[in-house]
Design a protein around this motif. Structure first.
Motif, PDB file in Angstrom:
ATOM      1  N   LEU A 193       8.869   1.448   3.138  1.00  0.00           N
ATOM      2  CA  LEU A 193      10.080   0.769   2.640  1.00  0.00           C
ATOM      3  C   LEU A 193      10.515  -0.292   3.633  1.00  0.00           C
ATOM      4  CD1 LEU A 193      12.715   3.299   1.209  1.00  0.00           C
ATOM      5  CD2 LEU A 193      11.361   1.629  -0.021  1.00  0.00           C
ATOM      6  N   MET A 194      10.796  -1.500   3.106  1.00  0.00           N
ATOM      7  CA  MET A 194      11.359  -2.554   3.938  1.00  0.00           C
ATOM      8  C   MET A 194      12.876  -2.313   4.023  1.00  0.00           C
ATOM      9  SD  MET A 194       8.849  -4.379   4.860  1.00  0.00           S
ATOM     10  CE  MET A 194       9.641  -5.830   5.552  1.00  0.00           C
ATOM     11  N   LYS A 221     -12.785   7.883   0.086  1.00  0.00           N
ATOM     12  CA  LYS A 221     -11.616   8.209  -0.732  1.00  0.00           C
ATOM     13  C   LYS A 221     -11.449   7.174  -1.834  1.00  0.00           C
ATOM     14  CE  LYS A 221     -10.091  11.596   1.986  1.00  0.00           C
ATOM     15  NZ  LYS A 221      -9.951  12.977   1.512  1.00  0.00           N
ATOM     16  N   LEU A 222     -10.909   7.618  -2.974  1.00  0.00           N
ATOM     17  CA  LEU A 222     -10.517   6.696  -4.041  1.00  0.00           C
ATOM     18  C   LEU A 222      -9.017   6.522  -3.910  1.00  0.00           C
ATOM     19  CD1 LEU A 222     -11.418   5.099  -6.602  1.00  0.00           C
ATOM     20  CD2 LEU A 222     -10.828   7.123  -7.938  1.00  0.00           C
ATOM     21  N   ARG A 223      -8.597   5.266  -3.686  1.00  0.00           N
ATOM     22  CA  ARG A 223      -7.195   4.999  -3.376  1.00  0.00           C
ATOM     23  C   ARG A 223      -6.524   4.170  -4.458  1.00  0.00           C
ATOM     24  NH1 ARG A 223      -6.260   3.228   2.935  1.00  0.00           N
ATOM     25  NH2 ARG A 223      -6.315   5.340   3.761  1.00  0.00           N
ATOM     26  N   SER A 224      -5.248   4.464  -4.678  1.00  0.00           N
ATOM     27  CA  SER A 224      -4.422   3.613  -5.536  1.00  0.00           C
ATOM     28  C   SER A 224      -3.260   3.098  -4.694  1.00  0.00           C
ATOM     29  CB  SER A 224      -3.900   4.399  -6.743  1.00  0.00           C
ATOM     30  OG  SER A 224      -3.101   5.485  -6.318  1.00  0.00           O
ATOM     31  N   VAL A 225      -2.969   1.811  -4.847  1.00  0.00           N
ATOM     32  CA  VAL A 225      -1.888   1.182  -4.077  1.00  0.00           C
ATOM     33  C   VAL A 225      -1.084   0.288  -5.007  1.00  0.00           C
ATOM     34  CG1 VAL A 225      -1.309  -0.314  -2.104  1.00  0.00           C
ATOM     35  CG2 VAL A 225      -3.326   1.144  -1.988  1.00  0.00           C
ATOM     36  N   ALA A 226       0.238   0.310  -4.861  1.00  0.00           N
ATOM     37  CA  ALA A 226       1.088  -0.629  -5.599  1.00  0.00           C
ATOM     38  C   ALA A 226       2.197  -1.095  -4.663  1.00  0.00           C
ATOM     39  CB  ALA A 226       1.697   0.040  -6.829  1.00  0.00           C
ATOM     40  N   THR A 227       2.573  -2.365  -4.798  1.00  0.00           N
ATOM     41  CA  THR A 227       3.668  -2.904  -3.980  1.00  0.00           C
ATOM     42  C   THR A 227       4.360  -4.039  -4.716  1.00  0.00           C
ATOM     43  OG1 THR A 227       4.269  -3.876  -1.843  1.00  0.00           O
ATOM     44  CG2 THR A 227       2.140  -4.524  -2.746  1.00  0.00           C
ATOM     45  N   ASP A 228       5.655  -4.199  -4.431  1.00  0.00           N
ATOM     46  CA  ASP A 228       6.381  -5.349  -4.991  1.00  0.00           C
ATOM     47  C   ASP A 228       6.923  -6.225  -3.863  1.00  0.00           C
ATOM     48  OD1 ASP A 228       8.428  -3.863  -3.940  1.00  0.00           O
ATOM     49  OD2 ASP A 228       9.441  -3.481  -5.855  1.00  0.00           O
ATOM     50  N   GLY A 229       6.401  -6.005  -2.657  1.00  0.00           N
ATOM     51  CA  GLY A 229       6.847  -6.800  -1.516  1.00  0.00           C
ATOM     52  C   GLY A 229       7.996  -6.166  -0.757  1.00  0.00           C
ATOM     53  N   HIS A 230       8.752  -5.267  -1.414  1.00  0.00           N
ATOM     54  CA  HIS A 230       9.874  -4.584  -0.762  1.00  0.00           C
ATOM     55  C   HIS A 230       9.510  -3.143  -0.431  1.00  0.00           C
ATOM     56  CE1 HIS A 230      12.324  -7.966  -1.993  1.00  0.00           C
ATOM     57  NE2 HIS A 230      11.934  -7.777  -3.232  1.00  0.00           N
ATOM     58  N   ARG A 231       8.576  -2.599  -1.166  1.00  0.00           N
ATOM     59  CA  ARG A 231       8.144  -1.215  -0.941  1.00  0.00           C
ATOM     60  C   ARG A 231       6.676  -1.111  -1.315  1.00  0.00           C
ATOM     61  NH1 ARG A 231      11.036   1.304  -6.144  1.00  0.00           N
ATOM     62  NH2 ARG A 231      10.566  -0.367  -7.597  1.00  0.00           N
ATOM     63  N   LEU A 232       6.020  -0.093  -0.770  1.00  0.00           N
ATOM     64  CA  LEU A 232       4.591   0.100  -1.037  1.00  0.00           C
ATOM     65  C   LEU A 232       4.346   1.594  -1.220  1.00  0.00           C
ATOM     66  CD1 LEU A 232       1.594  -1.557   0.680  1.00  0.00           C
ATOM     67  CD2 LEU A 232       1.736   0.929   0.789  1.00  0.00           C
ATOM     68  N   ALA A 233       3.498   1.925  -2.182  1.00  0.00           N
ATOM     69  CA  ALA A 233       3.129   3.329  -2.414  1.00  0.00           C
ATOM     70  C   ALA A 233       1.607   3.438  -2.394  1.00  0.00           C
ATOM     71  CB  ALA A 233       3.668   3.804  -3.754  1.00  0.00           C
TER      72      ALA A 233
END
Length: 372
Positions: free
Chosen positions: A367-368, A171-183
């Motif tokens: 989500l945190m 799979k080709l995956r994209s991930v983003a996070t700011d420490g409080h939430r992750l997508a």
């Protein structure tokens, strides 16, 4: 240089390239767009030294040549010209100025020499593959809202793109996070992406790319190396430096033992969160969810202005639980979901919560919780 072209073609290309140019620049040449006329097209190029966009547009080239003029100024001029007009771009003999003529309007712009324009030297790319724009758009749109804006952790200021084997398929995956939430989002990995390095695409590049992948029928050619990425979308070529850093091991923060399942109508939930959060202070924006069998009660308490509660019917049959979330984060995730229902997988008030899109198994959100 002397070129004649349709105002609509010129405006469309300028719209793509001028956005890269920062409004305030200490280096004058970076405020300019490079115009190169040869054959039957005019090529435009703009850069901020980290990101470069080029696009060629059909033109009647009476005399070839190249120069640079202020990007935002040229865009504003062309934008205000009459629809359907023809535009002539002509440089002086000495190359110090360019005249923009259309109908009875004439503008004279100062030029800077083409030789001063920086080249974002591409180098060689180790991997090349093609994506359909719908797949690429999905990878970006489902994750970009979670990109961190905190400059200290610069390695979170982008989308992490990498390949990952799941269920025997690549799979080709994209991930983003700011420490409080992750997508996280994924698509089937295209041929040619095998063994690609994990890369972090900067926030500004993601934002520009999002505006360019509007046409669902266009295939996007992607070339990448450890330090750069290049997207070719129709006549537009976007080249960008990558963030030089190591993305954290995001798999560790995705909980696996959450056993309390809550299924709720997505639109009703988002509307209720929006209503009750009206009363919360901007700073906290915490919404408390009291989840019991068959229902969820949303509550916000603001010592300065009052309180709000709202009850919603929900599909839930585990032990009652109270948990708090940032209202904005809940609304951001709800806006990404495509199904009519959202599925929350909860553990306890202090542990991360998983949110699934009931209509899209490839997207996942974490989500945190907040103390309330």
């Amino acid at each position: 240089m002397r070129v004649i072209l349709e105002r609509s073609n010129l405006l469309k290309s300028l719209n793509h390239v001028h956005r890269v140019v920062e409004r305030r620049n200490t280096i004058p040449i970076l405020s300019n767009v490079l115009l190169s006329a040869e054959g039957a097209s005019l090529e435009m190029k703009a850069t901020d030294l980290d990101l470069e966009v080029t696009e060629a547009t059909p033109a009647k080239v009476e005399r070839g040549g190249a120069t640079t003029v202020p990007a935002h100024l040229l865009y504003d001029i062309v934008r205000k010209l009459a629809d359907g007009a023809e535009v002539m771009l002509k440089t002086d003999e000495d190359g110090n100025a360019m005249t923009v003529t259309s109908g009875r309007s004439s503008f004279r712009l100062q030029c800077l020499p083409q030789s001063d324009f920086p080249e974002l030297s591409a180098g060689s790319f180790s991997h090349i593959f093609r994506l359909d724009s719908v797949g690429l758009k999905g990878l970006i749109e489902k994750t970009q809202f979670a990109i961190s804006t905190e400059e200290t952790r610069y390695y979170l200021n982008g989308i992490y793109l990498h390949t990952h084997e799941a269920g025997g398929k690549l799979k080709l995956r994209s991930v983003a996070t700011d420490g409080h939430r992750l997508a996280r989002a994924e698509i089937d990995a295209p041929a040619g992406s095998e063994g690609m390095p994990g890369i972090i695409i900067p926030r500004k590049t993601v934002s520009e790319l999002q505006k360019l992948v509007d046409d669902p029928d266009v295939a996007v050619t992607t070339e990448l190396s450890d330090t750069k990425i290049r997207f070719t979308i129709g006549s537009v070529v976007l080249t960008s430096k990558l963030i030089d850093g190591t993305f954290p091991d995001y798999q560790r923060v995705i909980p696996t033992g959450n056993d309390k399942q809550l299924i709720i109508d997505r639109q009703s939930f988002a509307a209720a969160v929006d209503r009750v959060s009206t009363i919360s202070s901007e700073r906290g924006r915490a919404v408390k969810l009291s989840i019991a069998e068959g229902q969820v009660t949303l509550a916000v308490n603001n010592p300065d202005s009052g309180s709000a509660t709202e009850e919603l019917a929900a599909d839930y049959s585990s032990d009652p639980i109270e948990i708090g979330f940032n209202a904005k984060y809940l609304l951001d995730v709800a806006a990404q979901l495509t199904g009519t229902e959202a599925k929350f997988m909860l553990a306890d008030a202090g542990s991360p919560t998983l949110i699934h899109d009931m209509a899209d198994e490839t997207a996942l959100y974490v989500l945190m919780p907040m103390r309330v």
